[in-house]
Design an enzyme around this catalytic site. Structure first.
Site, PDB file in Angstrom:
ATOM      1  N   ASP A   1      -2.311   9.614   3.287  1.00 44.09           N
ATOM      2  CA  ASP A   1      -3.710  10.041   3.134  1.00 44.09           C
ATOM      3  C   ASP A   1      -4.521   8.760   2.970  1.00 44.09           C
ATOM      4  OD1 ASP A   1      -6.222  10.796   2.261  1.00 44.09           O
ATOM      5  OD2 ASP A   1      -5.509  12.153   0.700  1.00 44.09           O
TER       6      ASP A   1
ATOM      7  N   TRP B   1      -5.588  12.745  -6.045  1.00 45.31           N
ATOM      8  CA  TRP B   1      -5.483  13.263  -4.679  1.00 45.31           C
ATOM      9  C   TRP B   1      -4.034  13.472  -4.263  1.00 45.31           C
ATOM     10  CZ3 TRP B   1      -9.535  15.646  -3.531  1.00 45.31           C
ATOM     11  CH2 TRP B   1     -10.768  15.226  -4.041  1.00 45.31           C
TER      12      TRP B   1
ATOM     13  N   LYS C   1     -16.221   8.607   3.888  1.00 44.58           N
ATOM     14  CA  LYS C   1     -16.213   7.447   3.002  1.00 44.58           C
ATOM     15  C   LYS C   1     -16.460   6.160   3.795  1.00 44.58           C
ATOM     16  CE  LYS C   1     -13.031  10.033   0.129  1.00 44.58           C
ATOM     17  NZ  LYS C   1     -13.961  10.418  -0.931  1.00 44.58           N
TER      18      LYS C   1
END
Length: 362
Positions: free
Chosen positions: A175, A101, A199
């Site tokens: 993030d 990511w 999530k």
């Protein structure tokens, strides 16, 4: 029949009591005669939902008053563009690469400025974190980007870096898609944090951006108005129609988290779940986790069978036992158990019981 335990990396499991409450309100929210999906985002009913969700999130994460909470769309991948459109000022940005990511973030940011790699663990297969003292930070970077928890590689920052101690005045961009609300945040070290909701805090569709006030108002001319953080903040996340139902669901989860005792209590539970699973892996002759113990993720636990010819049998048996979505990401293989806030300790216990029994029979 008991509900299966869902170990998906996202969209992920949601606490059953939250789903039950949402179902009970589907056709009629609090006597309004409307379901939340049918409400005007500017009507008093939805505004009350939005304001409560924002207040609860600020309380849960102890977000200081000089940070704006923005409810946006597009997910973490869109933020990989929206952040540099707002913060880069067309200059340089620093990225610490710790997995898939953060790699994606750096690659996307190259479209909007000079995206420097300050540190990377690619050579080690993203199994550890580069020591902050080794980071090659740029003197003129507009921000420094990290992914605080890498869902695919299972690497997590257990402490956010102190950029000032490293000699940098750049704001830290985090993030925290897969880490949000799982542990406290040291906001004194953060300029902006963003994350998709799917999530730890609800269904896909909602993206959180928590941004320090002084970072607003610097968007590039090419930045779409709907993605300009200042425009979104000035309009209380109502510049365009926000993801209303996802905000409502996040609000229910914030209230659920408060009933669990808040973030400190859920962090203690997360530590216990992760310890149980990692100890089972480490004490096994069949399973292995390759991440350095100092930075193992509490949220996403990748593991491999030493005999990979047994992978399909392991997954089939797990499914039959009510243990779902354990297959690892296609880019790394193996297995992965995502044990976010809503995964109860009983779910992890059921998984380790199955793992031990499978190994015994292998």
């Amino acid at each position: 029949m008991a509900r299966p335990f869902n170990f998906s990396a996202g969209p992920a499991t949601i606490a059953p009591e939250v789903l039950t409450l949402a179902a009970s309100e589907m056709l009629d929210w609090h006597g309004s005669g409307m379901g939340v999906m049918e409400m005007s985002h500017r009507g008093k009913e939805f505004i009350s939902i939005y304001e409560q969700a924002q207040a609860d999130l600020r309380e849960l994460l102890a977000i200081p008053k000089n940070f704006h909470i923005l409810f946006m769309q597009g997910g973490g991948l869109a933020e990989n563009a929206i952040v540099p459109l707002n913060l880069s000022r067309g200059g340089s940005m620093d990225f610490v690469l710790t997995g898939t990511w953060s790699q994606k973030s750096q690659k996307e940011a190259r479209k909007y400025g000079q995206a420097n790699i300050a540190a990377t663990d690619e050579a080690n297969g993203y199994t550890q974190l580069p020591a902050p003292s080794s980071w090659q930070l740029s003197a003129d970077a507009s921000y420094v980007h990290i992914c605080s928890n890498e869902t695919i590689h299972g690497v997590e920052f257990h402490e956010l870096p102190d950029l000032k101690a490293l000699g940098s005045n750049a704001p830290l961009v985090v993030d925290f898609s897969s880490q949000v609300a799982s542990r406290p945040v040291d906001w004194s070290r953060v300029g902006l944090a963003f994350g998709g909701a799917q999530k730890n805090i609800g269904p896909a569709g909602l993206t959180l951006v928590i941004v320090r006030e002084d970072l607003l108002g610097h968007a590039l001319p090419a930045c779409p108005s709907a993605f300009d953080y200042k425009a979104v903040a000035d309009n209380q996340s109502m510049f365009n129609t926000p993801p209303t139902y996802a905000i409502y669901m996040a609000g229910l989860i914030f209230q659920w988290l408060k009933r669990q005792g808040g973030v400190p209590a859920i962090e203690a539970r997360n530590i216990a779940k992760a310890q149980l699973l990692y100890e089972t892996i480490d004490n096994s002759q069949l399973y292995v986790n390759r991440v350095a113990k100092s930075c193992r993720s509490r949220m996403n636990v990748p593991f491999f069978l030493r005999d990979e010819s047994r992978n399909e049998a392991f997954l089939a048996g797990a499914k039959a036992a009510g243990l779902l979505q354990l297959k690892g990401h296609k880019s790394v293989g193996g297995m992965r158990a995502s044990i976010y806030n809503a995964m109860p300790l009983e779910g992890v216990q059921a998984l380790v019981d199955y793992m031990r029994e499978f190994e015994r029979k292998s």
